[in-house]
Design a protein around this motif. Structure first.
Motif, PDB file in Angstrom:
ATOM      1  N   LYS A 144       0.834  -1.194   0.000  1.00  0.00           N
ATOM      2  CA  LYS A 144       0.000   0.000   0.000  1.00  0.00           C
ATOM      3  C   LYS A 144       0.868   1.244   0.000  1.00  0.00           C
ATOM      4  O   LYS A 144       1.771   1.396   0.819  1.00  0.00           O
ATOM      5  N   GLN A 145       0.582   2.135  -0.955  1.00  0.00           N
ATOM      6  CA  GLN A 145       1.266   3.410  -1.073  1.00  0.00           C
ATOM      7  C   GLN A 145       0.222   4.478  -1.386  1.00  0.00           C
ATOM      8  O   GLN A 145      -0.872   4.165  -1.868  1.00  0.00           O
ATOM      9  N   PRO A 146       0.523   5.737  -1.097  1.00  0.00           N
ATOM     10  CA  PRO A 146      -0.445   6.788  -1.426  1.00  0.00           C
ATOM     11  C   PRO A 146      -0.594   6.960  -2.933  1.00  0.00           C
ATOM     12  O   PRO A 146       0.301   6.625  -3.709  1.00  0.00           O
ATOM     13  N   GLY A 147      -1.726   7.492  -3.340  1.00  0.00           N
ATOM     14  CA  GLY A 147      -1.948   7.799  -4.749  1.00  0.00           C
ATOM     15  C   GLY A 147      -2.951   6.872  -5.415  1.00  0.00           C
ATOM     16  O   GLY A 147      -3.152   5.726  -4.994  1.00  0.00           O
ATOM     17  N   TRP A 148      -3.562   7.382  -6.481  1.00  0.00           N
ATOM     18  CA  TRP A 148      -4.592   6.626  -7.186  1.00  0.00           C
ATOM     19  C   TRP A 148      -4.022   5.462  -7.981  1.00  0.00           C
ATOM     20  O   TRP A 148      -4.664   4.430  -8.120  1.00  0.00           O
ATOM     21  N   LEU A 149      -2.827   5.617  -8.524  1.00  0.00           N
ATOM     22  CA  LEU A 149      -2.233   4.518  -9.287  1.00  0.00           C
ATOM     23  C   LEU A 149      -2.091   3.286  -8.407  1.00  0.00           C
ATOM     24  O   LEU A 149      -2.402   2.168  -8.833  1.00  0.00           O
ATOM     25  N   ASN A 150      -1.634   3.468  -7.191  1.00  0.00           N
ATOM     26  CA  ASN A 150      -1.476   2.340  -6.280  1.00  0.00           C
ATOM     27  C   ASN A 150      -2.814   1.680  -5.992  1.00  0.00           C
ATOM     28  O   ASN A 150      -2.918   0.448  -5.963  1.00  0.00           O
ATOM     29  N   LYS A 151      -3.854   2.481  -5.814  1.00  0.00           N
ATOM     30  CA  LYS A 151      -5.187   1.916  -5.553  1.00  0.00           C
ATOM     31  C   LYS A 151      -5.689   1.136  -6.761  1.00  0.00           C
ATOM     32  O   LYS A 151      -6.278   0.055  -6.621  1.00  0.00           O
ATOM     33  N   LYS A 159       5.294   2.295 -10.473  1.00  0.00           N
ATOM     34  CA  LYS A 159       5.278   3.698 -10.073  1.00  0.00           C
ATOM     35  C   LYS A 159       4.735   4.634 -11.139  1.00  0.00           C
ATOM     36  O   LYS A 159       4.544   5.822 -10.884  1.00  0.00           O
ATOM     37  N   SER A 160       4.501   4.128 -12.339  1.00  0.00           N
ATOM     38  CA  SER A 160       3.980   4.985 -13.406  1.00  0.00           C
ATOM     39  C   SER A 160       2.874   4.252 -14.164  1.00  0.00           C
ATOM     40  O   SER A 160       2.864   3.017 -14.232  1.00  0.00           O
ATOM     41  N   TRP A 161       1.967   5.018 -14.722  1.00  0.00           N
ATOM     42  CA  TRP A 161       0.874   4.431 -15.487  1.00  0.00           C
ATOM     43  C   TRP A 161       1.414   3.687 -16.711  1.00  0.00           C
ATOM     44  O   TRP A 161       0.904   2.621 -17.068  1.00  0.00           O
TER      45      TRP A 161
END
Length: 389
Positions: A179-186, A269-271
């Motif tokens: 779990k990390q912050p940000g929408w990509l992680n979700k 880490k990137s889309w």
């Protein structure tokens, strides 16, 4: 001949796909949602010696980060010595992977290095190093994970070994993302969760079709009996899902879902990186058994159809149906699907320890229409990246 009442046909089609969706949730997905986790692990559980195999290429930094998780598994013999080996397969690394493992092996006798110096012509991805690792394994049962993965606890190997019951040759586990912050992680974690919801639920229902190499175990004899990856060695991906699709049946697969048996790895880490990874993973779908393709395709089609047909029904309601009847049935079906989905998805997230995703499931469920429309056609493209997954 009377004219075709197109709005009525669209409404009927909507009712059918809604029923298909409810069927999938009640027949398949409820099995994961209401899975009973039995904690039967004790320090004395040592029935099957294990070979934990990890393929590494230029992964010294990952090994330094995760090695202690693998080396300190509480899976021991009666004399207190480890009842497993940790086999690191170094595949043509140019960093100090081999030197690091060799230095540690003097302090940890159950750590072993297999060094490969050449690529295998015509064998893509990590299938060659993994095949060599399985062939070199000291024990009859192998437990697989990746260099960037860490087990959730020191009981990981013990829990996974519980799956090797009589007639059970394959053990499926859950490979989660950190779990990390940000929408990509979700997005990435929801995608991994929903993929697990499907393959674990299908396996529990007697229709296993895949596993993930981040957390997977099987018998060496099974690997050799199916000639390893020979039938799909030219495909970059598939060292996990294609092999399981080939070797699994309703009798030889077990599922282990104790939280201590999960593995965790960092998400992309990137889309762009995630997009590339998804295309590579989906490229194997066209090689699944036809029955598995049909079950997965029917779910995807009904998922997209539910929202698209609902939109059309609301814009073009049937003209010849009483309004009260139309709205009662339509809203009743929407509510029925929603309440079933609400209960099963939330309970499944609880089982897989993805509780923080609960507030977003409806948003992701709608977004999955776009996901299916974009990604499913990519599964039929022939050209894919050969990078390790």
């Amino acid at each position: 001949m009377p004219p075709v009442d197109l709005p009525l046909l669209i409404w009927i089609a909507f009712l059918i796909v809604a029923c298909v969706q409810i069927f999938y949730y009640l027949f398949f997905f409820r099995r994961l949602a209401f899975y009973k986790i039995e904690d039967q692990i004790t320090a004395q559980h040592t029935e099957y010696p294990l070979s934990i195999i990890i393929c590494a290429r230029d992964a010294e930094h990952l090994l330094r980060k995760n090695m202690h998780y693998w080396l300190q598994q509480r899976y021991v013999k009666p004399d207190g010595k480890p009842n497993y080996e940790l086999l690191i397969v170094d595949h043509c690394s140019e960093d100090d992977t081999a030197r690091y493992v060799h230095q540690l092996s003097s302090a940890y006798p159950h750590l072993r290095l297999l060094r490969l110096y050449q690529q295998a012509k015509g064998i893509a991805g990590k299938k060659f190093p993994l095949s060599m690792g399985i062939k070199s394994a000291a024990y009859a049962h192998v437990l697989l994970t990746d260099a960037d993965c860490r087990p959730a606890s020191v009981w990981w190997a013990s829990h996974m070994s519980q799956g090797f019951q009589p007639e059970k040759e394959i053990v499926l586990g859950y490979g989660a993302y950190e779990k990390q912050p940000g929408w990509l992680n979700k997005v990435i974690r929801y995608d991994a969760f929903f993929s697990a919801l499907q393959y674990l639920s299908f396996a529990l229902a007697g229709y296993p079709y895949m596993g993930v190499g981040r957390n997977l175990a099987y018998q060496k004899a099974l690997f050799f009996r199916h000639k390893g990856f020979t039938s799909h060695q030219h495909i970059p991906s598939g060292d996990d899902d294609l092999f399981i699709n080939q070797a699994a049946n309703r009798h030889n697969v077990s599922v282990i879902l104790h939280p201590d048996a999960f593995t965790y790895s960092p998400a992309r880490k990137s889309w762009k990186s995630w997009w590339s990874q998804k295309k590579r993973h989906l490229s194997t779908g066209k090689y699944y058994h036809r029955s598995d393709q049909l079950r997965l395709g029917m779910y995807a089609a009904s998922h997209v159809g539910f929202y698209l047909l609902l939109l059309l029904v609301l814009i073009f309601p049937p003209r010849h149906l009483p309004h009260l009847l139309f709205w009662s049935i339509t809203l009743g079906m929407v509510f029925c699907r929603w309440i079933v989905q609400h209960i099963i998805l939330r309970k499944s997230m609880q089982v897989l320890k993805e509780d923080d995703l609960k507030p977003y499931y409806l948003l992701f469920d709608i977004a999955y229409c776009l996901y299916f429309l974009i990604f499913m056609p990519l599964a039929f493209k022939r050209k894919v990246n050969s990078e390790w997954s």
